[in-house]
Design an enzyme around this catalytic site. Structure first.
Site, PDB file in Angstrom:
ATOM      1  CB  CYS B 108      10.938 -24.632 -57.986  1.00 18.38           C
ATOM      2  SG  CYS B 108      11.888 -23.151 -58.356  1.00 18.38           S
ATOM      3  CB  CYS B 111      10.904 -20.082 -61.647  1.00 19.34           C
ATOM      4  SG  CYS B 111      12.607 -20.488 -61.279  1.00 19.34           S
ATOM      5  CB  SER B 112       8.953 -24.421 -62.686  1.00 20.87           C
ATOM      6  OG  SER B 112       9.561 -24.082 -63.902  1.00 20.87           O
ATOM      7  CB  CYS B 113      14.519 -25.084 -60.255  1.00 28.13           C
ATOM      8  SG  CYS B 113      15.070 -23.401 -60.587  1.00 28.13           S
TER       9      CYS B 113
END
Lengths: 124, 208
Positions: B108, B111-113
């Protein structure tokens, strides 16, 4: 997420994978609390998930490329504070007042006792 | 060894992040925006109940059941939900299959999906800026750092997750597992193999 019977059965049927190389899910308890608050507010319809993702990615972008995974939850919390203010759930001044109150309470609490708000007024 | 630093040992001092979390949480609870019991349940669920074993179950079933695999690749969200794992953000799940021709990996960049419902919470490196930026620019270099060598003639596809779309890699089934049960197969499926930064374990790696 309520675990359905089929989910429980499925989990029971699967031996857990060795996790020793995977490290802790949260490095510190406050990270788990920040994570849980976000999910709980989302569950309660206080914001949509894309709104949250936008805010978090904005925080991370401002932090720049030097950030590491370790400070990820710092940005997470900053994003949650901003989104909570944007949504009128709280505001910066109120958060700062409350942060100071917790700080005073902690300093007034003997080691080993649970820290509660208002403890400083009882001892000072 | 005696402590000789200048700490006040009689009283508690909370770290800054802890104070901020307590401030926000106590305000939200007081105002009735969140229920403290609900917070405990969420923490418990993600720390203990949700984890890569959910994804491993999905992968092992796909390896064992061709009809399920077909469904999984066509409609990942529904096929995964049929096993009782539903994404709480209502995101769509897409499952991408590794083959002899293609290796998939997931990132991602924003962000950090992450597919929490099947993999639990993301590892630290997944959330780090170097991984998020380099996975797209130099996927083979990143893979080699994870100990994964992809042949030059094999295509590497990098999937960039979003709030609405999460990806799960269906790793290749290891050789020598022809008569294995789903339960045995699930033990070969690591978290990293479902992100694409690893491969499924070989039978030798689990028996030793």
């Amino acid at each position: 997420m309520s675990a359905s019977d089929s989910e429980k059965a499925a989990l029971d049927a699967i031996p857990s994978i060795p996790r020793n190389t995977e490290g802790p899910v949260f490095a510190e308890p406050w990270q788990a609390q920040a994570f849980a608050m976000t999910v709980a507010l989302y569950d309660a319809g206080r914001f949509t998930w894309p709104e949250w993702a936008d805010m978090l990615s904005d925080e991370l972008r401002q932090a720049g490329a030097g950030q590491t995974g370790e400070d990820y939850y710092h940005h997470w919390l900053a994003a949650l504070e901003r989104l909570s203010s944007d949504k009128g759930l709280t505001d910066e001044a109120e958060l700062e007042d409350r942060r100071r109150a917790w700080d005073r309470a902690a300093r007034a609490t003997p080691h080993g006792s649970p820290i509660v708000l208002g403890a400083e007024t009882a001892t000072e | 060894m005696a402590h000789d630093h200048d700490h006040d040992h009689d009283h508690s001092e909370l770290p800054e992040m802890d104070l901020r979390v307590r401030a926000l949480e106590s305000l939200l609870v007081e105002k009735g925006y969140v229920d403290p019991k609900a917070l405990d349940i969420i923490v418990d669920t993600y720390e203990n109940k949700v984890g890569p074993q959910n994804g491993a179950h999905v992968v092992a079933k796909a390896w064992s059941d061709p009809d399920y695999k077909k469904w999984l690749l066509e409609d990942g969200s529904e096929a995964i939900m049929s096993l009782g794992y539903s994404g709480r953000q209502g995101e769509h799940m897409e499952v991408v299959e590794n083959t002899d021709q293609v290796h998939n990996m997931v990132v991602c960049t924003l962000c950090s999906c992450y597919p929490w419902s099947v993999l639990g919470l993301p590892p630290v490196w997944y959330k780090s800026a170097p991984y998020r930026s380099r996975a797209v620019i130099d996927p083979r270099g990143v893979l080699s750092e994870f100990g994964v060598t992809v042949a030059d003639d094999k295509e590497v596809r990098v999937w960039d997750s979003t709030a609405e779309m999460r990806y799960l890699v269906l790793p290749q089934r290891p050789a020598g597992t022809d008569n294995w049960s789903e339960e045995q197969l699930a033990a070969l499926v690591t978290r990293d193999s479902m992100i694409g930064t690893g491969l499924a374990l070989s039978p030798d790696e689990v028996s030793s």
